[in-house]
Design an enzyme around this catalytic site. Structure first.
Site, mmCIF file in Angstrom:
data_model
loop_
_atom_site.group_PDB
_atom_site.id
_atom_site.type_symbol
_atom_site.label_atom_id
_atom_site.label_comp_id
_atom_site.label_asym_id
_atom_site.label_seq_id
_atom_site.Cartn_x
_atom_site.Cartn_y
_atom_site.Cartn_z
ATOM 1 N N SER A 1 0.803 -1.221 0.000
ATOM 2 C CA SER A 1 0.000 0.000 0.000
ATOM 3 C C SER A 1 0.835 1.270 0.000
ATOM 4 O O SER A 1 0.371 2.318 -0.460
ATOM 5 C CB SER A 1 -0.925 0.003 1.230
ATOM 6 O OG SER A 1 -0.193 -0.193 2.421
ATOM 7 N N HIS B 1 -0.741 5.662 6.898
ATOM 8 C CA HIS B 1 -0.219 5.667 5.527
ATOM 9 C C HIS B 1 0.153 7.087 5.115
ATOM 10 O O HIS B 1 -0.403 8.051 5.643
ATOM 11 C CB HIS B 1 -1.254 5.109 4.546
ATOM 12 C CG HIS B 1 -1.361 3.616 4.574
ATOM 13 N ND1 HIS B 1 -2.149 2.942 5.478
ATOM 14 C CD2 HIS B 1 -0.770 2.659 3.814
ATOM 15 C CE1 HIS B 1 -2.050 1.640 5.273
ATOM 16 N NE2 HIS B 1 -1.210 1.443 4.273
#
Length: 265
Positions: free
Chosen positions: A40, A247
């Site tokens: 990711s 993230h």
């Protein structure tokens, strides 16, 4: 005729000198066949602007591989990086476009193998002692099992793309210690999480070097932009979009990851 050849030679020298000053080679843009592998952090989760065709892989137009492609116009570009990918997923699902003509490969991998998502969830939901215990489990995996998993991925990449320059990008530290956060995890939990990130970087860099690849350490550009910094390039826990938690934001992709890949290519 001699004058024409002289002018041509001078033009060639000028083009070459200009390319050197710009940090490129004359065939830099036209010659690269670039494949962007990974998890990711490579697909761009957290950056928004996802390609609907990528489905649950959540590939973002603001991810560093796309930024590099847009800036360098390679001859070909393949982007199989996928949210949630582990080392086995890369080997089984992402290597199909690699071949002897591939000249550049980038990858971030290992965080999911080490169970970072579960560890972060544990730290958010449970006590400091439970958090640190879970982080220690992740660190044991990173030291004991992950090196062999990374070797398997790197061997598979080299086998499929024997002529490629391979850049392995790491992960940032999550927290600025002593920062602006007044609620949330304890400082001891944040320190433990950072120590696991550092261990992952150390182990990954060691395996990268043993394969003759290039390691891209993203911790320096992210320094001052961790969670609790007041200028974070990372999402903190987001209960309304849990998948984006921890993230990089679009700024983390463009200011943290992209320049590291550019500098190491």
């Amino acid at each position: 005729m001699r004058t024409s050849r002289t002018v041509s030679a001078l033009l060639g020298l000028l083009l070459t000198a200009t390319a050197v000053l710009l940090g490129t080679s004359p065939a830099h843009a036209a010659g690269d066949n670039y494949v962007a592998l990974g998890d990711s952090y490579s697909s761009g989760v957290g950056a928004g602007s996802y390609d609907s065709a990528s489905g649950s892989c959540k590939r973002s137009t603001k991810a560093y591989p796309v930024l590099w492609k847009n800036a360098n116009a390679p001859a070909s570009f393949s982007f199989p990086a996928c949210s949630g990918a582990r080392t086995t997923d890369v080997i089984n699902n992402q290597l199909g476009t690699l071949n002897s003509a591939t000249s550049l490969v980038s990858i971030s991998i290992g965080g999911n193998d080490a169970g970072f998502a579960d560890a972060m969830t544990t730290c958010v939901l449970y006590s400091e002692a439970t958090c640190i215990s879970r982080i220690n489990e992740a660190k044991a995996y990173i030291s004991g099992t992950l090196p062999g998993r990374l070797d398997a991925v790197y061997n598979a990449i080299r086998s499929r793309a024997p002529n490629a320059h391979v850049v392995v990008l790491g992960y940032p530290r999550f927290y600025q210690l002593g920062g602006s956060c007044i609620v949330g995890l304890s400082e001891a939990s944040r320190s433990a999480i950072n120590s696991a990130s550092d261990l992952l970087s150390t182990v990954t860099a060691g395996r990268v070097a043993s394969h003759g690849f290039t390691y891209g350490d993203v911790r320096p550009p992210f320094t001052g932009h961790e969670i609790c910094s007041g200028s974070a390039w990372l999402h903190s826990v987001n209960w309304f979009n849990i998948g984006e938690s921890y993230h990089p934001t679009a700024s983390g992709q463009s200011g943290g990851y992209y320049p590291v890949l550019e500098a190491r290519h």
